[in-house]
Write a protein that holds these residues in place. Structure first.
Motif, PDB file in Angstrom:
ATOM      1  N   VAL A   1       0.852  -1.189   0.000  1.00 49.77           N
ATOM      2  CA  VAL A   1       0.000   0.000   0.000  1.00 49.77           C
ATOM      3  C   VAL A   1       0.888   1.239   0.000  1.00 49.77           C
ATOM      4  N   GLY A   2       0.391   2.326  -0.575  1.00 52.69           N
ATOM      5  CA  GLY A   2       1.163   3.568  -0.611  1.00 52.69           C
ATOM      6  C   GLY A   2       0.252   4.748  -0.864  1.00 52.69           C
ATOM      7  N   HIS A   3       0.775   5.955  -0.648  1.00 52.35           N
ATOM      8  CA  HIS A   3      -0.030   7.138  -0.913  1.00 52.35           C
ATOM      9  C   HIS A   3       0.858   8.318  -1.291  1.00 52.35           C
ATOM     10  N   TYR A   4       0.203   9.338  -1.836  1.00 49.79           N
ATOM     11  CA  TYR A   4       0.899  10.570  -2.197  1.00 49.79           C
ATOM     12  C   TYR A   4       0.000  11.749  -1.861  1.00 49.79           C
ATOM     13  N   LEU A   5       0.599  12.781  -1.252  1.00 51.22           N
ATOM     14  CA  LEU A   5      -0.102  14.029  -0.968  1.00 51.22           C
ATOM     15  C   LEU A   5       0.697  15.194  -1.537  1.00 51.22           C
ATOM     16  N   PRO A   6       0.040  16.143  -2.196  1.00 52.04           N
ATOM     17  CA  PRO A   6       0.759  17.318  -2.704  1.00 52.04           C
ATOM     18  C   PRO A   6       1.458  18.070  -1.577  1.00 52.04           C
ATOM     19  N   VAL A   7       2.499  18.781  -1.946  1.00 57.09           N
ATOM     20  CA  VAL A   7       3.301  19.507  -0.951  1.00 57.09           C
ATOM     21  C   VAL A   7       2.498  20.643  -0.311  1.00 57.09           C
ATOM     22  N   ARG A   8       1.673  21.300  -1.092  1.00 55.14           N
ATOM     23  CA  ARG A   8       0.959  22.475  -0.582  1.00 55.14           C
ATOM     24  C   ARG A   8      -0.130  22.078   0.420  1.00 55.14           C
ATOM     25  N   ILE A   9      -0.009  22.568   1.638  1.00 56.14           N
ATOM     26  CA  ILE A   9      -1.005  22.339   2.683  1.00 56.14           C
ATOM     27  C   ILE A   9      -1.800  23.624   2.884  1.00 56.14           C
ATOM     28  N   VAL A  10      -3.121  23.495   2.846  1.00 50.19           N
ATOM     29  CA  VAL A  10      -4.002  24.656   2.996  1.00 50.19           C
ATOM     30  C   VAL A  10      -4.761  24.521   4.320  1.00 50.19           C
ATOM     31  N   GLU A  11      -4.427  25.376   5.269  1.00 53.12           N
ATOM     32  CA  GLU A  11      -5.120  25.401   6.554  1.00 53.12           C
ATOM     33  C   GLU A  11      -6.467  26.102   6.393  1.00 53.12           C
ATOM     34  N   ASN A  12      -7.400  25.812   7.301  1.00 56.37           N
ATOM     35  CA  ASN A  12      -8.725  26.439   7.227  1.00 56.37           C
ATOM     36  C   ASN A  12      -8.652  27.963   7.192  1.00 56.37           C
ATOM     37  N   ALA A  13      -7.721  28.507   7.948  1.00 55.76           N
ATOM     38  CA  ALA A  13      -7.635  29.968   8.054  1.00 55.76           C
ATOM     39  C   ALA A  13      -7.373  30.646   6.718  1.00 55.76           C
TER      40      ALA A  13
ATOM     41  N   ASP B   1     -11.972  29.038  10.717  1.00 54.78           N
ATOM     42  CA  ASP B   1     -11.492  27.721  11.133  1.00 54.78           C
ATOM     43  C   ASP B   1     -12.513  27.011  12.024  1.00 54.78           C
ATOM     44  N   GLU B   2     -13.076  27.728  12.983  1.00 54.94           N
ATOM     45  CA  GLU B   2     -14.026  27.118  13.918  1.00 54.94           C
ATOM     46  C   GLU B   2     -15.258  26.592  13.189  1.00 54.94           C
ATOM     47  N   TRP B   3     -15.772  27.377  12.230  1.00 53.53           N
ATOM     48  CA  TRP B   3     -16.972  26.985  11.475  1.00 53.53           C
ATOM     49  C   TRP B   3     -16.710  25.707  10.677  1.00 53.53           C
ATOM     50  N   ILE B   4     -15.557  25.642  10.009  1.00 49.18           N
ATOM     51  CA  ILE B   4     -15.233  24.480   9.181  1.00 49.18           C
ATOM     52  C   ILE B   4     -15.027  23.242  10.045  1.00 49.18           C
ATOM     53  N   ARG B   5     -14.286  23.390  11.136  1.00 50.00           N
ATOM     54  CA  ARG B   5     -14.042  22.243  12.029  1.00 50.00           C
ATOM     55  C   ARG B   5     -15.338  21.710  12.620  1.00 50.00           C
ATOM     56  N   ALA B   6     -16.196  22.622  13.058  1.00 49.73           N
ATOM     57  CA  ALA B   6     -17.434  22.213  13.722  1.00 49.73           C
ATOM     58  C   ALA B   6     -18.342  21.426  12.794  1.00 49.73           C
ATOM     59  N   ARG B   7     -18.366  21.781  11.517  1.00 54.55           N
ATOM     60  CA  ARG B   7     -19.287  21.146  10.581  1.00 54.55           C
ATOM     61  C   ARG B   7     -18.707  19.941   9.851  1.00 54.55           C
ATOM     62  N   SER B   8     -17.381  19.830   9.817  1.00 51.96           N
ATOM     63  CA  SER B   8     -16.780  18.754   9.025  1.00 51.96           C
ATOM     64  C   SER B   8     -15.671  17.980   9.731  1.00 51.96           C
ATOM     65  N   GLY B   9     -15.042  18.590  10.717  1.00 52.39           N
ATOM     66  CA  GLY B   9     -13.881  17.974  11.346  1.00 52.39           C
ATOM     67  C   GLY B   9     -12.592  18.220  10.598  1.00 52.39           C
ATOM     68  N   ILE B  10     -12.682  18.961   9.493  1.00 54.23           N
ATOM     69  CA  ILE B  10     -11.503  19.209   8.652  1.00 54.23           C
ATOM     70  C   ILE B  10     -10.700  20.386   9.217  1.00 54.23           C
ATOM     71  N   GLU B  11      -9.395  20.216   9.284  1.00 50.42           N
ATOM     72  CA  GLU B  11      -8.495  21.266   9.754  1.00 50.42           C
ATOM     73  C   GLU B  11      -7.600  21.794   8.632  1.00 50.42           C
ATOM     74  N   ARG B  12      -7.285  20.916   7.694  1.00 52.38           N
ATOM     75  CA  ARG B  12      -6.393  21.285   6.585  1.00 52.38           C
ATOM     76  C   ARG B  12      -6.607  20.287   5.458  1.00 52.38           C
ATOM     77  N   ARG B  13      -6.063  20.623   4.298  1.00 53.27           N
ATOM     78  CA  ARG B  13      -6.111  19.730   3.141  1.00 53.27           C
ATOM     79  C   ARG B  13      -4.924  20.068   2.252  1.00 53.27           C
ATOM     80  N   HIS B  14      -4.652  19.188   1.273  1.00 51.96           N
ATOM     81  CA  HIS B  14      -3.556  19.401   0.329  1.00 51.96           C
ATOM     82  C   HIS B  14      -4.136  19.746  -1.035  1.00 51.96           C
ATOM     83  N   PHE B  15      -3.510  20.710  -1.724  1.00 53.63           N
ATOM     84  CA  PHE B  15      -3.893  21.069  -3.087  1.00 53.63           C
ATOM     85  C   PHE B  15      -2.699  20.860  -4.015  1.00 53.63           C
ATOM     86  N   VAL B  16      -2.986  20.393  -5.227  1.00 51.71           N
ATOM     87  CA  VAL B  16      -1.924  20.164  -6.207  1.00 51.71           C
ATOM     88  C   VAL B  16      -1.285  21.480  -6.633  1.00 51.71           C
TER      89      VAL B  16
END
Length: 323
Positions: A10-22, A32-47
């Protein structure tokens, strides 16, 4: 003896760019608080500009092959689950085949949106059980950042990019629930629910389009359908929730993950959760979570896993496998 499709790597790849909620606060009425409360998401990666669905899929595949101790030409088939292929055609899978330097076998894409990896696993399992392939590389890869409407705070903060891959290999097992490999699959769809989650572009419009979602309605369907398909897959496999070591769900929303675990009667301590760091990576989310779960030391050989997902279509399904 019974033939099973067993995970070898098994393996994975994530783009280098990390986008925080802020980062969204500058352009959207959100925080940040609104996004976390509704989804649990704190950050994500974008290509980045030089990254594509196929390039990420290839990187994840290379890691999976390395763990399996295999070379590209040891693989008979490549299946890529994606809704964001680089081109209308050819398939992302054939691009991965080329980038791996694989000179044999065959490759194709599967499109079932967030449920895509479950559908791909089921198809890979069928190829192995039918004798059409001995080893199959199954990949989920998405660049959802390229189909976002950046003015829609209800969708654009939820999704991320990434890829995950695993290698399945035919292996003779005893024919019991103690077998390693895929023990059961369950697939479902309901085309009458199309308008709940879709992209408003394609050949009918001549545009790429943007993702559109009725989030409350999707949530309403998700918990019920995910718990139902997981239960069905467990019944087919001849196991119960008390036998399960790990649930590896589609990582869309922490409330959906929690609600599904509760309906299955399983504690969150038995759920692999990555949504906080990756967001919803659609067809990539389950293989990403499997790979991260292995890297964390959570998932070990012999563990019994149920994995489930729901996506546009609506399409949903589950797989029970022993690692």
């Amino acid at each position: 003896m019974t033939l099973r499709a067993v995970v070898k790597g098994v393996g994975h790849y994530l783009p280098v760019r990390i986008v925080e909620n802020a980062e969204f606060e500058a352009t959207l009425d959100t925080n940040d608080e609104w996004i976390r409360a509704r989804s649990g998401i704190e950050r994500r990666h974008f290509v980045g500009p030089d990254e594509t669905t196929a390039s990420m899929a290839t990187s994840a595949a290379q890691d999976a092959l390395e763990m399996a101790g295999l070379k590209p030409d040891d693989i008979d088939a490549v299946i890529v689950a994606t809704s964001t292929a680089d081109l209308t055609f050819p398939s992302a899978a054939t691009m991965v085949q080329a980038q791996l330097g694989m000179k044999r076998g065959f490759a194709f894409d599967i499109q079932a949106v967030c449920a895509g990896f479950i559908f791909a696993l089921s198809n890979a399992n069928a190829l192995i059980l039918s004798g059409q392939a001995k080893r199959v590389l199954v990949i989920g890869a998405e660049t959802f950042s390229r189909i976002m409407d950046w003015t829609d705070r209800g969708t654009c903060v939820l999704f991320g990019d990434g890829a995950g891959a695993l290698v399945l290999e035919a292996q003779e097992e005893a024919g019991s629930t103690a077998d390693r490999g895929i023990l059961s699959t369950d697939l479902n769809s309901d085309g009458t629910q199309r308008d709940l989650l879709y992209v408003d572009g394609g050949t009918s419009t001549g545009t790429t389009g943007y993702l559109r979602m009725q989030g409350n309605q999707v949530f309403r369907h998700a918990v019920e359908k995910l718990s139902q398909t997981a239960t069905t897959a467990m019944e087919i496999a001849g196991v119960s929730s008390t036998d399960i070591d790990w649930v590896v769900p589609h990582q869309a929303n922490i409330r959906i993950i929690q609600g599904t675990a509760k309906k299955l009667g399983l504690p969150m301590e038995k759920v692999v959760v990555t949504v906080q760091d990756h967001g919803n990576t659609s067809a990539a989310s389950i293989p990403l979570a499997l790979s991260v779960g292995v890297a964390r030391g959570q998932i070990k050989q012999g563990d019994l896993i149920v994995t489930e997902a729901i996506g546009g279509g609506l399409a949903w399904g589950a797989v029970v496998l022993r690692w």
